[in-house]
Design a protein around this motif. Structure first.
Motif, PDB file in Angstrom:
ATOM      1  N   CYS A  23      24.378  -8.135  23.414  1.00 50.09           N
ATOM      2  CA  CYS A  23      24.066  -9.186  24.381  1.00 50.09           C
ATOM      3  C   CYS A  23      24.518  -8.730  25.759  1.00 50.09           C
ATOM      4  O   CYS A  23      25.473  -7.967  25.890  1.00 50.09           O
ATOM      5  N   TRP A  27      26.989 -13.265  27.950  1.00 46.22           N
ATOM      6  CA  TRP A  27      26.300 -13.914  26.841  1.00 46.22           C
ATOM      7  C   TRP A  27      27.164 -13.813  25.587  1.00 46.22           C
ATOM      8  O   TRP A  27      27.894 -12.851  25.400  1.00 46.22           O
ATOM      9  N   HIS A  33      21.485 -13.378  17.770  1.00 43.07           N
ATOM     10  CA  HIS A  33      21.063 -14.098  18.972  1.00 43.07           C
ATOM     11  C   HIS A  33      22.166 -14.021  20.022  1.00 43.07           C
ATOM     12  O   HIS A  33      23.323 -13.749  19.711  1.00 43.07           O
ATOM     13  N   TYR A  35      23.763 -16.257  23.413  1.00 41.72           N
ATOM     14  CA  TYR A  35      23.833 -17.604  23.987  1.00 41.72           C
ATOM     15  C   TYR A  35      24.528 -17.541  25.344  1.00 41.72           C
ATOM     16  O   TYR A  35      25.467 -16.782  25.534  1.00 41.72           O
ATOM     17  N   THR A  60      18.608 -23.789  23.640  1.00 42.79           N
ATOM     18  CA  THR A  60      18.989 -23.483  22.263  1.00 42.79           C
ATOM     19  C   THR A  60      18.269 -24.355  21.246  1.00 42.79           C
ATOM     20  O   THR A  60      18.180 -25.569  21.404  1.00 42.79           O
ATOM     21  N   GLU A  67      25.061 -22.017  12.778  1.00 44.86           N
ATOM     22  CA  GLU A  67      24.833 -21.685  14.195  1.00 44.86           C
ATOM     23  C   GLU A  67      25.381 -22.807  15.072  1.00 44.86           C
ATOM     24  O   GLU A  67      26.090 -22.568  16.056  1.00 44.86           O
ATOM     25  N   GLU A 150      19.436 -19.594  24.824  1.00 45.70           N
ATOM     26  CA  GLU A 150      19.443 -18.706  23.653  1.00 45.70           C
ATOM     27  C   GLU A 150      18.317 -17.691  23.770  1.00 45.70           C
ATOM     28  O   GLU A 150      17.253 -17.984  24.299  1.00 45.70           O
TER      29      GLU A 150
END
Length: 154
Positions: A23, A27, A33, A35, A60, A67, A150
């Protein structure tokens, strides 16, 4: 010299797999993923949508309870946000909540007590501190929360 060349080849061939799933700075990584919580901004739902889009992301979509639990615990620990928008709305049909962009129904919910209550036509959903970071419906265009963006990790 041959050993050095083999070592160099091994290291360079591993680099793409080492960096896979990373990321960008700022993030938060979780399960493939990334975020981003826009701590610097209080935005309406529509502004939050564009905020995330401008970062090649989306508001998101909570696909699994794990999650959600991860993000909820992160928000609790940082205590840097009183609430954050998620991409859930019932703007199209009252009481029928869908994820913005995919129009799929959530697979679970974690509404706060008495929520959603649609008080004054509340159609957009956020995670709200005052109800222990559970879901709450808000007026989309007048209430302001932090955006919770996200995207898939790279």
């Amino acid at each position: 010299m041959m050993a050095f060349i083999l070592l160099l080849f091994a290291v360079t061939s591993l680099l793409p797999s080492i960096s896979a799933g990373c990321c960008q700075n700022g993030w938060i990584p979780y399960d493939g993923h990334c975020y981003y919580i826009g701590y610097e901004s209080l935005l309406t739902f529509s502004e939050a949508l564009f905020y995330c889009i401008s970062r090649d992301a989306y508001l998101t979509r909570l696909d699994t309870y794990s999650e959600y639990s991860f993000l909820r615990n992160f928000l609790k620990k940082t205590k840097a946000s009183h609430g954050a928008w998620i991409g859930l709305t019932d703007r199209t049909k009252e009481g029928s909540y869908r994820w913005y962009g995919t129009y799929t129904s959530p697979t679970f919910s974690d509404w706060g007590p008495g929520q959603p209550d649609n008080l004054g036509n509340e159609d957009c959903v956020g995670i709200w501190e005052s109800i222990d970071y559970r879901w709450n419906d808000f007026k989309c265009d007048s209430y302001k929360l932090k955006p919770l963006c996200e995207k898939k990790s790279t």
